[in-house]
Design a protein around this motif. Structure first.
Motif, mmCIF file in Angstrom:
data_model
loop_
_atom_site.group_PDB
_atom_site.id
_atom_site.type_symbol
_atom_site.label_atom_id
_atom_site.label_comp_id
_atom_site.label_asym_id
_atom_site.label_seq_id
_atom_site.Cartn_x
_atom_site.Cartn_y
_atom_site.Cartn_z
ATOM 1 N N MET A 1 -13.437 9.181 8.734
ATOM 2 C CA MET A 1 -12.271 9.046 7.863
ATOM 3 C C MET A 1 -12.254 7.642 7.261
ATOM 4 O O MET A 1 -12.232 6.651 7.990
ATOM 5 C CB MET A 1 -10.987 9.293 8.665
ATOM 6 N N ILE A 2 -12.290 7.564 5.938
ATOM 7 C CA ILE A 2 -12.222 6.283 5.244
ATOM 8 C C ILE A 2 -10.817 6.096 4.697
ATOM 9 O O ILE A 2 -10.307 6.917 3.946
ATOM 10 C CB ILE A 2 -13.241 6.218 4.084
ATOM 11 N N ILE A 3 -10.186 5.014 5.100
ATOM 12 C CA ILE A 3 -8.851 4.677 4.632
ATOM 13 C C ILE A 3 -8.941 3.413 3.790
ATOM 14 O O ILE A 3 -9.668 2.477 4.147
ATOM 15 C CB ILE A 3 -7.889 4.458 5.815
ATOM 16 N N TYR A 234 3.781 15.662 3.569
ATOM 17 C CA TYR A 234 3.059 16.600 2.704
ATOM 18 C C TYR A 234 2.549 17.830 3.456
ATOM 19 O O TYR A 234 1.962 18.727 2.843
ATOM 20 C CB TYR A 234 1.897 15.877 2.023
ATOM 21 N N ASN A 235 2.741 17.829 4.780
ATOM 22 C CA ASN A 235 2.311 18.954 5.612
ATOM 23 C C ASN A 235 0.817 19.244 5.443
ATOM 24 O O ASN A 235 0.397 20.384 5.246
ATOM 25 C CB ASN A 235 3.129 20.211 5.295
ATOM 26 N N VAL A 236 0.032 18.181 5.509
ATOM 27 C CA VAL A 236 -1.425 18.294 5.463
ATOM 28 C C VAL A 236 -1.988 17.431 6.595
ATOM 29 O O VAL A 236 -1.244 16.723 7.275
ATOM 30 C CB VAL A 236 -2.007 17.838 4.108
ATOM 31 N N SER A 237 -3.301 17.457 6.794
ATOM 32 C CA SER A 237 -3.910 16.667 7.853
ATOM 33 C C SER A 237 -3.998 15.187 7.454
ATOM 34 O O SER A 237 -3.991 14.847 6.261
ATOM 35 C CB SER A 237 -5.312 17.184 8.162
ATOM 36 N N GLU A 238 -4.100 14.343 8.466
ATOM 37 C CA GLU A 238 -4.300 12.922 8.203
ATOM 38 C C GLU A 238 -5.618 12.692 7.477
ATOM 39 O O GLU A 238 -5.731 11.797 6.632
ATOM 40 C CB GLU A 238 -4.245 12.140 9.520
ATOM 41 N N GLN A 239 -6.616 13.501 7.802
ATOM 42 C CA GLN A 239 -7.904 13.415 7.120
ATOM 43 C C GLN A 239 -7.733 13.631 5.616
ATOM 44 O O GLN A 239 -8.302 12.905 4.790
ATOM 45 C CB GLN A 239 -8.861 14.463 7.684
ATOM 46 N N GLU A 240 -6.918 14.630 5.258
ATOM 47 C CA GLU A 240 -6.714 14.918 3.840
ATOM 48 C C GLU A 240 -5.972 13.782 3.146
ATOM 49 O O GLU A 240 -6.296 13.428 1.999
ATOM 50 C CB GLU A 240 -5.953 16.232 3.671
ATOM 51 N N ILE A 241 -4.991 13.203 3.817
ATOM 52 C CA ILE A 241 -4.280 12.048 3.250
ATOM 53 C C ILE A 241 -5.268 10.912 2.982
ATOM 54 O O ILE A 241 -5.268 10.304 1.900
ATOM 55 C CB ILE A 241 -3.172 11.560 4.207
ATOM 56 N N ALA A 242 -6.117 10.633 3.957
ATOM 57 C CA ALA A 242 -7.092 9.553 3.806
ATOM 58 C C ALA A 242 -8.053 9.828 2.652
ATOM 59 O O ALA A 242 -8.332 8.947 1.831
ATOM 60 C CB ALA A 242 -7.867 9.356 5.107
ATOM 61 N N GLU A 243 -8.554 11.058 2.593
ATOM 62 C CA GLU A 243 -9.542 11.402 1.558
ATOM 63 C C GLU A 243 -8.941 11.331 0.156
ATOM 64 O O GLU A 243 -9.550 10.759 -0.756
ATOM 65 C CB GLU A 243 -10.097 12.805 1.819
ATOM 66 N N ILE A 244 -7.764 11.928 -0.017
ATOM 67 C CA ILE A 244 -7.173 11.974 -1.354
ATOM 68 C C ILE A 244 -6.757 10.580 -1.815
ATOM 69 O O ILE A 244 -7.017 10.179 -2.961
ATOM 70 C CB ILE A 244 -5.969 12.940 -1.383
ATOM 71 N N THR A 245 -6.118 9.810 -0.938
ATOM 72 C CA THR A 245 -5.663 8.483 -1.352
ATOM 73 C C THR A 245 -6.833 7.524 -1.579
ATOM 74 O O THR A 245 -6.757 6.670 -2.472
ATOM 75 C CB THR A 245 -4.685 7.887 -0.329
ATOM 76 N N THR A 246 -7.895 7.671 -0.814
ATOM 77 C CA THR A 246 -9.073 6.844 -1.076
ATOM 78 C C THR A 246 -9.724 7.221 -2.389
ATOM 79 O O THR A 246 -10.142 6.345 -3.163
ATOM 80 C CB THR A 246 -10.078 6.942 0.093
#
Length: 255
Positions: A1-3, A234-246
């Protein structure tokens, strides 16, 4: 996971005793991209030292912070321009208007803001906007200068839904940090109505530490608390938050 921490003052004196360890703590948690805003000329050498210590992770911006717009504004702007013409930066920031501390320098702040926006356009760079008690004044400037070359991040966004939508209309992403975890932060109440494609993560370290560290020194590793909160909103995974925001940060900074 890249933040990606899109806004952190890691050269701050508050990190003098443990800067390397603090950055390493963040990297171990997946926070591997740090975008560093400028304040004024007095911090420039510290910014360069930070970049030299972590050349694969640190990405510098250049600009004059609105609270550091003083009587010597032309001298400071000349320094910013010289730096921009000397080497590469990834954004112009942080720039904007701050009327919380002093309203008497509004005209100078507006001048500095517009000047630096024009330089950003000339160099095809994003702008990083600082706004405190000045949404109307910021939007007035953006309305004057808006075109297809205007883009960037509304740093530490703390407005309401209407202001969020207006900021996005100027091709800005919203910088979301510790405030989203505050009980009285309010932005958590409407943020789900803003598509994730319009969001980037930030800490503003050493300021605005998220819950449960509120009131203490903030650091980039604490951005994981923001990721967790956004995953809930957003009711999504932390992985998805990291991916989309990156990905969003890559769209802004080009790297």
């Amino acid at each position: 996971m890249i933040i990606t921490d899109t806004h952190a003052h890691l050269y701050s004196e508050q990190f003098n005793d443990d800067r390397t360890a603090m950055v390493q703590r963040a990297i171990e948690l997946g926070v591997t991209r740090f975008f560093i805003p400028a304040i004024d000329s007095t911090y420039y050498n510290a910014m360069l030292d930070l970049e030299a210590s972590f050349p694969q992770n640190i990405f510098l911006m250049m600009g004059l912070h609105p609270t550091h717009v003083k009587e010597n504004v032309e001298e400071e702007l000349a320094f910013v321009k010289k730096c921009l013409d000397t080497r590469n930066f990834y954004a112009i920031g942080e720039i904007g208007i701050d009327l919380y501390w002093d309203k008497t320098l509004l005209k100078k702040q507006q001048h500095a803001f517009k000047t630096q926006i024009n330089w950003a356009k000339e160099k095809n760079l994003p702008i990083i906007i600082h706004c405190r008690d000045a949404f109307d004044e910021i939007f007035e400037v953006l309305e004057e200068v808006k075109d297809d070359k205007l883009y960037g991040i509304f740093h530490c966004f703390s407005g309401n839904l209407e202001q969020a939508k207006k900021a996005i209309s100027y091709n800005m992403k919203l910088g979301i940090g510790g405030v989203v975890t505050f009980k009285n932060g309010k932005i958590d109440q409407f943020l789900s109505e803003i598509p994730l494609t319009n969001i980037v993560l930030e800490t503003d370290a050493p300021y605005l530490a998220p819950t449960p560290f509120r009131g203490k020194r903030n650091e980039s590793s604490y951005i994981t608390k923001v990721v967790t909160k956004l995953a809930e909103i957003y009711n999504v995974s932390e992985q998805e938050i990291a991916e989309i925001t990156t990905k969003n940060s890559k769209d802004i900074f080009g790297i």
